[in-house]
Write an enzyme that holds these catalytic residues in place. Sequence first.
Site, mmCIF file in Angstrom:
data_model
loop_
_atom_site.group_PDB
_atom_site.id
_atom_site.type_symbol
_atom_site.label_atom_id
_atom_site.label_comp_id
_atom_site.label_asym_id
_atom_site.label_seq_id
_atom_site.Cartn_x
_atom_site.Cartn_y
_atom_site.Cartn_z
ATOM 1 N N GLU A 1 0.830 -1.205 0.000
ATOM 2 C CA GLU A 1 0.000 0.000 0.000
ATOM 3 C C GLU A 1 0.868 1.259 0.000
ATOM 4 O O GLU A 1 2.095 1.192 0.141
ATOM 5 C CB GLU A 1 -0.908 0.005 1.222
ATOM 6 C CG GLU A 1 -0.135 -0.012 2.544
ATOM 7 C CD GLU A 1 -0.901 0.616 3.687
ATOM 8 O OE1 GLU A 1 -1.227 1.820 3.554
ATOM 9 O OE2 GLU A 1 -1.147 -0.070 4.696
ATOM 10 N N LYS B 1 -6.138 10.191 0.837
ATOM 11 C CA LYS B 1 -6.226 8.776 1.175
ATOM 12 C C LYS B 1 -7.277 8.181 0.246
ATOM 13 O O LYS B 1 -8.390 8.701 0.159
ATOM 14 C CB LYS B 1 -6.657 8.576 2.629
ATOM 15 C CG LYS B 1 -5.548 8.708 3.645
ATOM 16 C CD LYS B 1 -6.069 8.306 5.022
ATOM 17 C CE LYS B 1 -4.961 8.361 6.060
ATOM 18 N NZ LYS B 1 -5.449 7.937 7.399
ATOM 19 N N ASP C 1 -18.736 3.899 13.363
ATOM 20 C CA ASP C 1 -17.367 4.077 12.850
ATOM 21 C C ASP C 1 -16.724 2.702 12.655
ATOM 22 O O ASP C 1 -16.168 2.117 13.582
ATOM 23 C CB ASP C 1 -16.546 4.923 13.822
ATOM 24 C CG ASP C 1 -15.241 5.415 13.206
ATOM 25 O OD1 ASP C 1 -14.897 4.935 12.106
ATOM 26 O OD2 ASP C 1 -14.576 6.268 13.817
ATOM 27 N N SER D 1 -14.237 0.543 9.908
ATOM 28 C CA SER D 1 -13.302 0.715 8.795
ATOM 29 C C SER D 1 -13.811 0.046 7.521
ATOM 30 O O SER D 1 -14.349 -1.071 7.542
ATOM 31 C CB SER D 1 -11.939 0.133 9.156
ATOM 32 O OG SER D 1 -11.087 0.110 8.030
ATOM 33 N N ALA D 2 -13.608 0.748 6.398
ATOM 34 C CA ALA D 2 -13.964 0.183 5.095
ATOM 35 C C ALA D 2 -13.116 -1.032 4.751
ATOM 36 O O ALA D 2 -13.481 -1.810 3.860
ATOM 37 C CB ALA D 2 -13.805 1.252 4.009
ATOM 38 N N ASP D 3 -11.987 -1.202 5.454
ATOM 39 C CA ASP D 3 -11.150 -2.388 5.228
ATOM 40 C C ASP D 3 -11.959 -3.666 5.445
ATOM 41 O O ASP D 3 -11.790 -4.664 4.725
ATOM 42 C CB ASP D 3 -9.946 -2.406 6.186
ATOM 43 C CG ASP D 3 -9.024 -1.216 6.006
ATOM 44 O OD1 ASP D 3 -9.163 -0.505 4.995
ATOM 45 O OD2 ASP D 3 -8.168 -1.007 6.881
ATOM 46 N N LYS E 1 -5.123 -2.256 15.689
ATOM 47 C CA LYS E 1 -4.547 -1.528 16.815
ATOM 48 C C LYS E 1 -5.358 -1.744 18.080
ATOM 49 O O LYS E 1 -6.579 -1.892 18.053
ATOM 50 C CB LYS E 1 -4.428 -0.044 16.473
ATOM 51 C CG LYS E 1 -3.407 0.208 15.366
ATOM 52 C CD LYS E 1 -3.250 1.694 15.077
ATOM 53 C CE LYS E 1 -2.130 1.923 14.070
ATOM 54 N NZ LYS E 1 -2.433 1.413 12.739
#
Length: 736
Positions: free
Chosen positions: A60, A124, A181, A183-185, A202
Amino acid sequence: MVNLNQIWRAALPSLRYGYGAWAGFSSQTPVRLAPNSPFLHISDEIQAAVHSKKPVVALETTIYTHGFPYPENTTLASHLESVVRLNGGVPATIGVLNGVARVGLSPEEIIELASSAGKPDTRKVSRRDIGYICGLGFMQRKLNGGTTIAGTMILAHLAGIKVFATGGLGGVHRGAESSMDISADLTELGRTPVAVISSGCKSFLDIPRTLEYLETQGVGVGTFADGREGKVDFPAFWTRESGIPSPTVIEDERSAAAMIAAQESLSLSSGLVFANPVPSQHSIPKTQMDAILAQAILDAEKSGSTGSNNTPFILARIRDLTGGQSVKANRALIDSNVVRGTKVAVELSRMEKDIERGDGFIPDKQDSTTSPQPQTSNPARISQDIGGVGQNIATAIHYVETSVQFCSVIGDDNAGQIAKEKLTAKGLSVSALIRKPSARTAQYVAVNDAYNNLVLAMADMTIMEGYKPEIENVWGLQLARCKPKWLVLDANWDPHSLRQWIKIGKDMGIKTAFEPVSVAKAKRLFASRSDDSSLLGVLPDHAVSLATPNSLELASMHAAAREAELFEREDWWQIVDAMGLPTSGSREKLISITNNNLVDKGIPQQSIQLLPFIPTILTKLGAKGVLMTHMLRPGDDRLSSPAHARYVLSHADPSHPSIGGIYMRLFPPAEKVQAAEVTSVNGAGDTFLGIIIAGLARDRPKALIDLIQIAQKGSVMSLKSKEAVSPKIRELRGHL
C-alpha cells in the site's frame, strides 16, 4: 507606476502551482477498464509476473503519503520493495499518481508520490475515492493519493494479485454501536478475494467486535503460530497478545497458501486475514500496553478529540507514553509482515504451478526461482567493472574524440588498482587520479534478479568526502595548466568539496556543468541558509552554466534553493523582473510550448525560477524527451527568427545588458525504445551530458538544439548496450 517586483512575487506561485486546465474531449466510444486505460496502469513487470504465476506481493501507499514524512518515506518504500525481492517475490507498490491508479509503481513514480506527502491535494484513497480521483484525472485534474487497505485490495485484485502485506488492519472503533465508525477495510475483505497479511488491528479498536464483523462478512481469519503451540491470541498490533483467541491458527506459510488456493478454486469472493504477530523482541507487554491505552483514550476524551482527530491523537499519545517504543515496534512489524507475505506468495506460486501440471499439493517440492534467496549461497553470474557518474561522462566525452581529464580519488587497494588499469585501457588519462593510502576506493555492489531488477544494493562512497586541499592544490593547478573550456561536476562530491570546485571554475573563467546524480544529492549545489550562498551568483555573475537534472532532481534542486531562501534575494528578483515574462496567460503559453502534464507537475516553472542561477537547464524526461530552458543573451538570432518564435517564452527589455529573453523547447525522444530493447539504464543520462559537453567544447560548436538531438541518439545507444556508455557512440563524433 506599477511595481514589477510585486507583480512577479504574486505571479510566480500561480506559475508554479497552476492547476485546473480543461481540454476539449469528444468520443463515441465507451470507456472500458483495461490493464492500461485512462484510469488504471499496470506495469509491464507486474503483468508479466502475474501471467507467469510469479509470487507478486501488493504494497500500500498511505503509509508513505499519510504516515512517514518525505524523504524518509521513500527510503522505507525502497527498503520494503527490496525485502520482497530478497525473499523471492515481485513487489507491486500501488497508488494513484497524477489521477491514474497504478499497480507496480516505478522507483521514480514512488518518489514522486512520496514527495507529495502532507500536501492538501494528496488524498487517502479507499473504495469510495477511486472513481472520484481517477475521474478527475481523466478530466485533467491530476491528483495524487495513497491507497488504503481497501483501495489497495481493489486495485491488486484488478491486476490479478492475491497477496497483500501491510502493517495494521482497520477495525470496529469503540462506541461504534452509536457512531457507526467501522473501517472500510472490513467490508472490502468481505467482497474482494485478496489475502491480507497484517499484525492485527490496533489495541484501541474494539477487537472482539472487529472479529465478529469479519465473521459476518464471511472473511476467514487466522493467526500464524510463529513458534507457539496450541491456541494463540489474535494480535493487537504493538503486542502479541490481545486476550482474544484467534478464530484459527496457521502453522506456516504453505498452509496459508493452500487456503488462498482453495478459496480461488471454490470461487469464493471474500478475502482472508492472516495475522502475523509483531516480532517478540519488539512486542510491548499486554499489561503495559493496556495501561498506556487507557491513559491515551482518557486523554483523548479530555481533549475533545473525536471523529477523524481521534486516531491521530491516540497514536501520538501512545508514542509519547511508550517513549517511542511503539514506533520501533511499528517499523519491525511492517518488515516482518512483508517477509511473511512474500513467503506466502512464494508458496502460492509453487502450489499453482503444481496444480497446473496436475501434481497436486506436494509438500517440500522445490521450484527454481529467478530471485536470490536469503541466508544461503546463490548461483549467479558475477561481473566487475568501473562505473560512477563522473567516469561515465568522461568516457562518453572520450569516445567522441574530445580531450578530457578525469579527476577523482582512489584508495591504495586492489579496487583502486583495477580502476586505474581499466581507465588506462579505455584510453582515459589517469594523471588526475589521486591515490589516498588509508582510504577505500569507492565501490557499489548491486544484486539483480534474472530480469535485471535491482534486489539489493550497497555503496561505500566515504572516500569522496573532504577533499578541499586537494581540489585547490592539486586539481586546481592542473586546471590552470590545461585551461579547459568546460568543468563537469557531479553531486557525488560532498557539499563543501562541490562548492570548492565551483569556486575554482568560476575564478578561472571556466564554464561549469552540473549533473545532480540523485534526488538527495541534487540539493548539494545550493548552500543552506547558514552557509555563504553568494558563490551562486545570478546572471551574468553565475557560477554554473548548465545542469542536466531529471524531473525529480529538478524538483529537489528547486526545493533546496527555496529552503536556502535564494528566491528571496534581491538580485534574483532583479533578473526575474528583467526576463519580460507576462503577468497573465503564462500558464497557457507554457502549455503551448510544452504540454499540460509538464505544467501540472511544475517542471517548466521550476526551471524558469532556477534560470537566474543556471542559464541553461536540460531536464531529462525519459521516454518523453528533453525540456530545454535557456536564457537568451541580447541580440540572439532566435529572438527575431520566425522559425523559433513559438519557443521564445519572453522578450526582455532591449536595454538590459545581459538578458534577451527565455527560450523553452520540448524535444521528443530520438527513438521509442521498447522495454525488451533496454539492457541497462545506468549510463544513458551520463552519455547525454558527455556528448553535449563534447560538442560545446569544440572550437566551432554546433547550436545546442542540434547537440541535444545528437546526444539523445547517444543515450538510446547506451540504453541498448550492456555497457553503461555504449562504444557505438563513436559513430556520432562526425556529427558534432
